[in-house]
Design an enzyme around this catalytic site. Structure first.
Site, PDB file in Angstrom:
ATOM      1  N   THR A  58      45.821  55.587  37.014  1.00 38.32           N
ATOM      2  CA  THR A  58      45.055  54.410  37.433  1.00 38.32           C
ATOM      3  C   THR A  58      45.961  53.524  38.285  1.00 38.32           C
ATOM      4  O   THR A  58      47.165  53.500  38.085  1.00 38.32           O
ATOM      5  CB  THR A  58      44.615  53.646  36.164  1.00 38.32           C
ATOM      6  N   ARG A  68      30.670  58.449  31.478  1.00 39.05           N
ATOM      7  CA  ARG A  68      31.665  57.675  30.704  1.00 39.05           C
ATOM      8  C   ARG A  68      32.256  56.571  31.582  1.00 39.05           C
ATOM      9  O   ARG A  68      32.644  56.807  32.726  1.00 39.05           O
ATOM     10  CB  ARG A  68      32.775  58.600  30.213  1.00 39.05           C
ATOM     11  N   VAL A  69      32.318  55.377  31.055  1.00 38.06           N
ATOM     12  CA  VAL A  69      32.954  54.263  31.755  1.00 38.06           C
ATOM     13  C   VAL A  69      34.128  53.796  30.900  1.00 38.06           C
ATOM     14  O   VAL A  69      33.979  53.605  29.691  1.00 38.06           O
ATOM     15  CB  VAL A  69      31.947  53.111  31.983  1.00 38.06           C
ATOM     16  N   GLY A 116      41.791  54.060  28.004  1.00 33.71           N
ATOM     17  CA  GLY A 116      40.720  53.110  28.267  1.00 33.71           C
ATOM     18  C   GLY A 116      39.967  52.636  27.042  1.00 33.71           C
ATOM     19  O   GLY A 116      39.680  51.445  26.896  1.00 33.71           O
TER      20      GLY A 116
HETATM   21  N1  GLY Z   1      42.433  53.337  31.959  1.00 35.19           N
HETATM   22  C1  GLY Z   1      41.586  54.173  32.677  1.00 35.19           C
HETATM   23  C2  GLY Z   1      40.527  54.789  31.888  1.00 35.19           C
HETATM   24  O1  GLY Z   1      40.706  55.031  30.690  1.00 35.19           O
HETATM   25  O2  GLY Z   1      39.492  55.036  32.418  1.00 35.19           O
END
Ligand code: GLY
Length: 316
Positions: free
Chosen positions: A174, A202-203, A228
């Site tokens: 990221t 998925r977010v 995340g």
């Molecule tokens: N930190 C990025 C994700 O888990 O989508």
């Protein structure tokens, strides 16, 4: 008058040694380009963080834009957020496809809608309405991302949060940027392809205000990276901001929130922080996190714990 400062990261994780140099090169490149924008009187602090993140979205060394990891269907679905600290305006996009710069689409959401976040097909419809060029799904998919998904399938690690994580399993990262201008105005931006082998739709934390990023001129700006689902549970970015409001330094606030998250979840993450006074916080409890910052003509960078490489830049 404050001293302008731009700080970027290229993702926290178990980054294998052969990926160290591309990531260091990538964050140094992004910080130099972003800083040029930051000190340009005709540009804004939002322009600076957007440019820095766009450069990393274009760089296959990172899990953002082209080079993003793939979902279970072998597709790229990306999340991004941008926020400024004066009016605390936010734009974010979630599970968006077929665009090369999700961070710029997030900015369009911030500046051209009454909403904070657009997701999925709605985000893509808005992109088309705003004249954002579409790229083919294949253009976003690199060989490295395909191999990574295959490795995830073979290892049984599908959807188990392989993003920046995993030395042998396609580590990628990221990306994010935080900045303060000479008037003390702050901004942040974060962009990601999420986790390898994630369920379609998925977010992650990245587009969620207070998780993957937050910004408030009365406290500071934060961009987070790492696991995340854990970052969301702990509202990492907002937690860091709250600690700074209570008087903690940027470094201690960042460290305390990330370590509390890791202790409770067993997962790792990292974050970059700038306080309203221009103090820096850089912390990760993963093995590595690429970072770089520029203030004046000093550029600092690192990726392993304890690194602080210093080089001089020529300011125009
Ligand atoms: N930190 C990025 C994700 O888990 O989508």
């Amino acid at each position: 008058m404050k001293r302008a400062l731009l700080l970027v990261h290229g993702g926290a994780g178990d980054i294998p040694v052969e990926r160290v140099q591309p990531k260091l090169d990538g964050v140094r490149n992004a910080v130099k380009e972003g800083y040029r924008v930051l000190i340009d009187p005709g540009k804004s602090v939002i322009d600076a963080v957007e440019v820095a993140v766009r450069i990393m979205e274009d760089d296959e060394a990172f899990n953002a834009g082209r080079g993003s990891v793939l979902n279970l269907d072998g597709e790229v679905e990306m999340d991004a957020i941008i926020m400024e600290g004066k009016k605390m305006k936010i734009g974010s996009v979630a599970a968006v496809k077929n665009v090369s710069h999700p961070i710029s689409l997030a900015r369009l959401v911030m500046e051209n809608t009454q909403h904070v976040m657009l997701a999925g097909s709605g985000a893509n419809k808005f992109a088309a309405e705003m004249g954002v060029p579409t790229v083919s799904p294949d253009w976003l998919v690199t060989d490295y991302a395909r191999e990574t998904l295959e490795m995830c399938r073979r290892s049984g690690d599908l959807g188990t949060y392989i993003t920046e994580l995993g030395a042998s399993i396609g580590e990628v990262g990221t990306v994010g940027a935080v900045a303060i201008d000479s008037n003390g105005h702050l901004a942040m931006a974060t962009s990601t392809g999420g986790t390898c082998g994630k369920m379609p739709g998925r977010v992650g934390d990245t587009p969620i205000p207070g998780s993957g990023g937050y910004c408030d001129d009365s406290a500071g700006a934060v961009s987070a990276t790492g696991h995340g689902e854990s970052i969301m549970r702990h509202c990492v970015a907002h937690g860091i901001i709250q600690k700074m409001k209570l008087g903690e330094s940027a470094q201690i606030a960042t460290q305390q929130v990330l370590d509390a998250m890791a202790e409770q979840t067993g997962e790792s993450a990292g974050a970059i922080t700038i306080s309203k006074d221009g103090e820096i916080g850089i912390y990760f409890n993963s093995r590595r996190m690429a970072w770089a910052y520029q203030q004046g003509d000093d550029i600092h960078s690192g990726i392993d714990h304890g690194d602080d490489f210093i080089e001089k830049a020529k300011c125009p």
